[in-house]
Design a protein around this motif. Structure first.
Motif, PDB file in Angstrom:
ATOM      1  N   GLU A  95       0.849  -1.193   0.000  1.00 45.29           N
ATOM      2  CA  GLU A  95       0.000   0.000   0.000  1.00 45.29           C
ATOM      3  C   GLU A  95       0.887   1.246   0.000  1.00 45.29           C
ATOM      4  O   GLU A  95       1.684   1.457   0.909  1.00 45.29           O
ATOM      5  CB  GLU A  95      -0.875   0.007   1.261  1.00 45.29           C
ATOM      6  N   GLU A 147      -0.337  -7.423  -5.292  1.00 43.99           N
ATOM      7  CA  GLU A 147      -1.314  -6.343  -5.148  1.00 43.99           C
ATOM      8  C   GLU A 147      -0.603  -5.045  -4.787  1.00 43.99           C
ATOM      9  O   GLU A 147       0.218  -5.028  -3.872  1.00 43.99           O
ATOM     10  CB  GLU A 147      -2.338  -6.685  -4.059  1.00 43.99           C
ATOM     11  N   ASN A 185      -1.230  -0.684  -4.328  1.00 37.24           N
ATOM     12  CA  ASN A 185      -2.113   0.470  -4.265  1.00 37.24           C
ATOM     13  C   ASN A 185      -1.287   1.748  -4.351  1.00 37.24           C
ATOM     14  O   ASN A 185      -0.532   2.071  -3.437  1.00 37.24           O
ATOM     15  CB  ASN A 185      -2.907   0.446  -2.952  1.00 37.24           C
ATOM     16  N   SER A 243      -2.905   4.756  -5.182  1.00 37.69           N
ATOM     17  CA  SER A 243      -3.964   5.756  -5.313  1.00 37.69           C
ATOM     18  C   SER A 243      -3.547   7.087  -4.698  1.00 37.69           C
ATOM     19  O   SER A 243      -2.625   7.155  -3.883  1.00 37.69           O
ATOM     20  CB  SER A 243      -5.241   5.251  -4.618  1.00 37.69           C
ATOM     21  N   THR A 260      -3.560  -7.159  -8.940  1.00 45.36           N
ATOM     22  CA  THR A 260      -4.475  -6.110  -8.484  1.00 45.36           C
ATOM     23  C   THR A 260      -3.739  -4.778  -8.449  1.00 45.36           C
ATOM     24  O   THR A 260      -2.672  -4.667  -7.855  1.00 45.36           O
ATOM     25  CB  THR A 260      -5.021  -6.428  -7.079  1.00 45.36           C
ATOM     26  N   GLN A 277      -4.493  -0.596  -7.796  1.00 51.64           N
ATOM     27  CA  GLN A 277      -5.391   0.477  -7.406  1.00 51.64           C
ATOM     28  C   GLN A 277      -4.791   1.823  -7.819  1.00 51.64           C
ATOM     29  O   GLN A 277      -3.688   2.181  -7.406  1.00 51.64           O
ATOM     30  CB  GLN A 277      -5.627   0.445  -5.894  1.00 51.64           C
ATOM     31  N   SER A 296      -6.865   4.826  -7.903  1.00 47.41           N
ATOM     32  CA  SER A 296      -7.915   5.797  -7.611  1.00 47.41           C
ATOM     33  C   SER A 296      -7.327   7.174  -7.314  1.00 47.41           C
ATOM     34  O   SER A 296      -6.243   7.309  -6.753  1.00 47.41           O
ATOM     35  CB  SER A 296      -8.726   5.309  -6.403  1.00 47.41           C
ATOM     36  N   ASP A 334      -8.654  -0.521 -10.117  1.00 44.70           N
ATOM     37  CA  ASP A 334      -9.480   0.527  -9.529  1.00 44.70           C
ATOM     38  C   ASP A 334      -9.077   1.871 -10.133  1.00 44.70           C
ATOM     39  O   ASP A 334      -7.981   2.365  -9.897  1.00 44.70           O
ATOM     40  CB  ASP A 334      -9.285   0.547  -8.008  1.00 44.70           C
ATOM     41  N   ASN A 377     -13.343  -0.933 -11.225  1.00 44.76           N
ATOM     42  CA  ASN A 377     -14.018   0.127 -10.485  1.00 44.76           C
ATOM     43  C   ASN A 377     -13.852   1.447 -11.232  1.00 44.76           C
ATOM     44  O   ASN A 377     -12.755   1.979 -11.337  1.00 44.76           O
ATOM     45  CB  ASN A 377     -13.434   0.240  -9.079  1.00 44.76           C
TER      46      ASN A 377
END
Length: 468
Positions: A122, A148, A150, A152, A177, A179, A181, A207, A235
């Motif tokens: 993350e 994964e 992220n 964002s 995955t 992300q 966003s 996402d 998303n």
């Protein structure tokens, strides 16, 4: 957030004479100013062939993970993040809101090149910028364990989108995955992502919510959906799609054969977009979860969606919350499900709609045909407070009483509902089994609360999660 103090890299470098700050609260998790000696060495490093190289390549393969990260921090001139030092051997690492900046991100990337433990990373809200994005994608070319990521809320913009898109087109990473966003992506970025995802078959979930895609971006992404054969979840909520963009997206959805979950909430589909969604539901036999909450869909659009529900055999969850739906539209929706003997619908969310007692009676007839279904509405007009309290009586107490009387455990009771005798069960099957069992009479309100307590957010209930 941890209250860790930033750590100073351990080094015996004789040229380094200025110690890193140790006491300022503002230094927590943030980039530090590099010591002057390190600044003088930057020019020599900029000529190295690979952005993620360290000075001594042998040290890269022989140094422990912590030491490697400390060496990387020294190279780029940042304060090490003590949380990362403590958790870099864990499968999940959360570095959101740590103020890493591009150099701090680069140090993390260097350490992760040879890391085999971290699966989920993350990095949201870290101002990683283009340079940090480039460091991450270079790391992903070498790391085959990270699945994964992220990134964002990093304001990556068009250049960041270009770097990520070029990376995705290579199809060489283990990442499944991603992300993205809140990164200020506009229609030009949508075109880049469309080209990349049209060819990419490894990424399973993306996402792109809270960006600035409009109808032109919808056209690009619609073309991608017609070609992509890898995505399972997408998303696109909180963008700026209106009816033309909605129609373009739906054109691609009609022929898509892999996507299972699609979030289009908080856009502006309107009735025209809803009509296109109705066509998707008639033709697409793969989509299982669709969220079109707050899309200005009225009764006219709901009638088109209902026509699709009459023949659809794959959709399980449909969220229509915060659309201007009246009683007529609500009735159209539940009757369309009743008409479809092959419907797999498990959850219909119209939770802003105030319904009548006649609607509830009609819904009972729908439940008789599809016991796996749960329709969430706001309330029943005129329902007394006393009756509401009765409906919400704790079901666990009722089940516990039954278990005590029969000298079994609650877990035994739930496992008896599962033909496999397992502690996990699909939500729809569990709801259906609970409605059909006659040992403990509970209503839909109680059943909904029961599922909420045991839901794993993966479409399954886990009986072991129940806390008495």
């Amino acid at each position: 957030m941890d209250d860790d103090e930033p750590l100073e890299p351990e080094t015996t470098d004789e040229t380094e004479t200025q110690p890193l700050p140790q006491s300022s609260d503002e230094m927590l998790y943030c980039e530090a100013e590099a010591p002057s000696a390190v600044e003088k060495e930057k020019a020599a490093r900029e000529s190295s062939e690979t952005d993620l190289e360290i000075e001594d390549t042998e040290k890269f393969f022989t140094t422990g993970q912590n030491e490697l990260y400390l060496e990387a921090c020294k190279l780029v001139g940042v304060v090490p993040v003590s949380y990362f030092l403590r958790n870099m051997e864990e499968s999940y690492v959360n570095l959101n809101h740590h103020g890493l900046g591009p150099n701090g991100t680069k140090a993390i990337a260097i350490a992760l090149v040879s890391n085999t433990a971290v699966i989920t990373l993350e990095l949201a809200d870290n101002c990683i910028m283009d340079e940090g994005t480039l460091s991450l994608v270079e790391m992903l070319q070498e790391n085959y364990y990270l699945q994964e990521m992220n990134i964002s809320d990093n304001a990556l913009g068009l250049e960041g989108a270009r770097i990520i898109s070029e990376f995705l087109q290579r199809n060489t990473s283990s990442l499944v995955t991603l992300q993205l966003s809140g990164n200020n992506f506009k229609d030009e970025a949508a075109e880049l992502f469309s080209q990349a995802l049209s060819a990419n078959y490894r990424i399973k979930a993306v996402d792109l919510s809270h960006n600035q895609f409009s109808d032109k971006g919808g056209e690009s992404l619609g073309q991608m959906l017609a070609l992509n054969v890898g995505l399972l979840s997408l998303n696109l909520s909180w963008n700026h799609f209106c009816s033309p963009g909605a129609v373009a997206l739906c054109s691609g959805l009609r022929t898509n054969v892999t996507l299972k979950t699609l979030d289009l909430s908080m856009n502006g589909f309107g009735n025209e977009g809803a009509a296109a969604l109705g066509d998707v539901l008639r033709l697409n036999s793969f989509l299982a979860h669709l969220d079109v909450s707050s899309n200005n869909i009225g009764t006219e659009g709901i009638s088109k969606i209902s026509k699709g529900l009459e023949v659809n055999e794959s959709l399980k969850v449909l969220k229509l919350f915060l659309n201007p739906i009246n009683m007529e539209g609500a009735v159209l929706l539940i009757l369309s499900i009743k008409k479809n003997p092959k419907s797999k619908m498990e959850n219909l969310d119209i939770s802003n709609v105030l319904v009548s007692e006649q609607f509830v009676k009609t819904l009972d007839g729908v439940y008789a045909v599809h016991p796996q279904l749960d329709v969430i509405y706001k309330a029943v007009q005129g329902l007394s407070v006393k009756k509401t309290i009765f409906q919400c009586t704790n079901a666990i107490k009722l089940i516990q009483n039954y278990a005590d009387q029969n000298k079994i455990t609650i877990l035994d009771f739930f496992k008896s509902l599962n033909p496999n005798g397992m502690i996990t069960m699909p939500v729809g099957e569990f709801r259906k089994a609970m409605v059909k069992q006659n040992k403990v009479p509970i209503n839909r309100y109680q059943l909904r609360d029961l599922i909420k307590r045991m839901h794993e957010k993966t479409g399954m209930v886990n009986f072991s999660l129940l806390k008495l």
